[in-house]
Design a protein around this motif. Structure first.
Motif, PDB file in Angstrom:
ATOM      1  N   LYS A 166     -22.216  -1.018 -34.192  1.00  0.00           N
ATOM      2  CA  LYS A 166     -22.015   0.365 -33.794  1.00  0.00           C
ATOM      3  C   LYS A 166     -22.439   0.632 -32.346  1.00  0.00           C
ATOM      4  O   LYS A 166     -21.834   1.436 -31.644  1.00  0.00           O
ATOM      5  N   ASN A 167     -23.500  -0.050 -31.911  1.00  0.00           N
ATOM      6  CA  ASN A 167     -24.077   0.259 -30.597  1.00  0.00           C
ATOM      7  C   ASN A 167     -23.945  -0.906 -29.622  1.00  0.00           C
ATOM      8  O   ASN A 167     -24.795  -1.105 -28.762  1.00  0.00           O
ATOM      9  N   ILE A 168     -22.874  -1.665 -29.777  1.00  0.00           N
ATOM     10  CA  ILE A 168     -22.759  -2.907 -29.013  1.00  0.00           C
ATOM     11  C   ILE A 168     -22.761  -2.666 -27.500  1.00  0.00           C
ATOM     12  O   ILE A 168     -23.362  -3.439 -26.751  1.00  0.00           O
ATOM     13  N   ASP A 169     -22.136  -1.581 -27.032  1.00  0.00           N
ATOM     14  CA  ASP A 169     -22.094  -1.334 -25.584  1.00  0.00           C
ATOM     15  C   ASP A 169     -23.495  -1.078 -25.018  1.00  0.00           C
ATOM     16  O   ASP A 169     -23.881  -1.636 -24.001  1.00  0.00           O
ATOM     17  N   GLU A 170     -24.225  -0.256 -25.734  1.00  0.00           N
ATOM     18  CA  GLU A 170     -25.610   0.037 -25.349  1.00  0.00           C
ATOM     19  C   GLU A 170     -26.452  -1.255 -25.355  1.00  0.00           C
ATOM     20  O   GLU A 170     -27.231  -1.522 -24.448  1.00  0.00           O
ATOM     21  N   PHE A 171     -26.236  -2.044 -26.384  1.00  0.00           N
ATOM     22  CA  PHE A 171     -26.976  -3.291 -26.518  1.00  0.00           C
ATOM     23  C   PHE A 171     -26.685  -4.245 -25.357  1.00  0.00           C
ATOM     24  O   PHE A 171     -27.596  -4.794 -24.738  1.00  0.00           O
ATOM     25  N   ALA A 207     -29.593  -4.383 -39.130  1.00  0.00           N
ATOM     26  CA  ALA A 207     -29.541  -4.773 -37.717  1.00  0.00           C
ATOM     27  C   ALA A 207     -28.102  -5.106 -37.311  1.00  0.00           C
ATOM     28  O   ALA A 207     -27.659  -4.754 -36.223  1.00  0.00           O
ATOM     29  N   VAL A 208     -27.377  -5.783 -38.202  1.00  0.00           N
ATOM     30  CA  VAL A 208     -25.988  -6.147 -37.903  1.00  0.00           C
ATOM     31  C   VAL A 208     -25.139  -4.883 -37.752  1.00  0.00           C
ATOM     32  O   VAL A 208     -24.350  -4.749 -36.813  1.00  0.00           O
ATOM     33  N   LYS A 209     -25.344  -3.953 -38.665  1.00  0.00           N
ATOM     34  CA  LYS A 209     -24.603  -2.697 -38.616  1.00  0.00           C
ATOM     35  C   LYS A 209     -24.904  -1.944 -37.318  1.00  0.00           C
ATOM     36  O   LYS A 209     -24.004  -1.416 -36.657  1.00  0.00           O
ATOM     37  N   TRP A 210     -26.176  -1.944 -36.958  1.00  0.00           N
ATOM     38  CA  TRP A 210     -26.578  -1.273 -35.725  1.00  0.00           C
ATOM     39  C   TRP A 210     -25.887  -1.909 -34.513  1.00  0.00           C
ATOM     40  O   TRP A 210     -25.370  -1.222 -33.635  1.00  0.00           O
TER      41      TRP A 210
END
Ligand SMILES: [Zn+2]
Ligand SMILES: [Zn+2]
Ligand SMILES: [Zn+2]
Length: 278
Positions: A233-238, A227-230
């Protein structure tokens, strides 16, 4: 920083010197350099005898303050990773940071809030449905902690609970290997890491029943690395999707920095200032 190390903290015994010495019990265990350790770097007094009576202190993982062991709750489980016999967070931090997820008595407002939490955490952990009948059978229809026989309740369970085993607040999904608990035991367990709640024999049995590695269950609390890796990587989307929960995002970021030394904003293209602030 090793938050399991116990330190002896005391003032130099020379009445004219006010230097505070801080020596780890690990170093004290090595007999050969003991006099060198006990020697005050300011006045040169060797503080033997004082050290034995010196109070035992350790660092809190969350606030990083060095404090007496009494400021930490006892740990149920002693192993090399919990040699202080105490938990990693001080009582104060435990109340502040972790208990919001634990509190079983919630007001209506807190309830609404917590269902939002659940959605957010469910999204992050990659939560998926589990076959509750299968889990129920695997645990023989009994609460894993207290052994109480439980009715099988598919919808709106009152007594039967499928516990996350690895806490949702640390972004672990339920399908990782849920534990069958009664509602009382679930309220006590909720949000705690398995090693903070179960005895060693229980952890070994739990590992077999859930398929979760014993080392993970018995170790220190940690975030779900996937989850941390995700998130990184996808912080903008998040952020685009969950920006309406700024407090949660700030909390998750702060906790991941503390627990895993990873800043989830590191690759973000742009982060609103209000999310950066403490
Ligand atoms: Zn001194
Ligand atoms: Zn603290
Ligand atoms: Zn129980």
């Amino acid at each position: 920083m090793d938050y399991t190390v116990v330190w002896r903290v005391f003032q130099c015994k020379n009445p004219k010197c006010d230097f505070i010495l801080k020596i780890s019990e690990d170093d004290l265990g090595i007999q050969s350099n003991i006099n060198k350790l006990l020697k005050c770097p300011i006045c040169g007094t060797v503080n033997s005898s004082v050290v034995e009576e010196a109070p035992r202190w350790k660092y809190c993982r969350v606030c990083e303050r060095l404090q007496p062991l009494e400021n930490f709750h006892r740990h149920k489980f002693t192993s090399s990773s919990f040699r202080s016999g105490r938990q990693l967070e001080c009582k104060e931090c435990k109340n502040k940071e972790i208990n919001p997820y634990l509190n079983p008595l919630r007001t209506a407002d807190q309830h609404r809030e917590s269902s939002e939490h659940r959605r957010l955490y469910g999204f992050l952990s990659g939560e998926d449905k589990v076959n509750s009948k299968k889990i129920y059978k695997k645990f023989n229809g009994e609460c894993f902690k207290c052994g109480r026989e439980l009715p099988f309740e598919e919808k709106n369970p009152k007594e039967m609970r499928l516990d996350h085993t690895l806490p949702a607040s640390l972004l672990w999904p339920l399908q990782c290997g849920p534990t069958l608990l009664c509602s009382d035991c679930n309220n006590k367990k909720h949000g705690l890491w398995p090693s903070e709640f179960y005895e060693e024999v229980e952890l070994r049995r739990l590992s077999v029943l859930t398929g979760i590695l014993y080392k993970l269950l018995a170790g220190e609390p940690r975030f779900n690395p996937r989850a941390v890796k995700w998130l990184v990587k996808n912080i903008d989307e998040f952020l685009a999707r969950w920006i309406k929960y700024p407090d949660e995002i700030k909390k998750i970021r702060k906790m991941i920095i503390k627990f895993e030394s990873i800043d989830i904003f590191v690759k973000a293209r742009s982060v609103p200032a209000f999310l950066r602030s403490k």
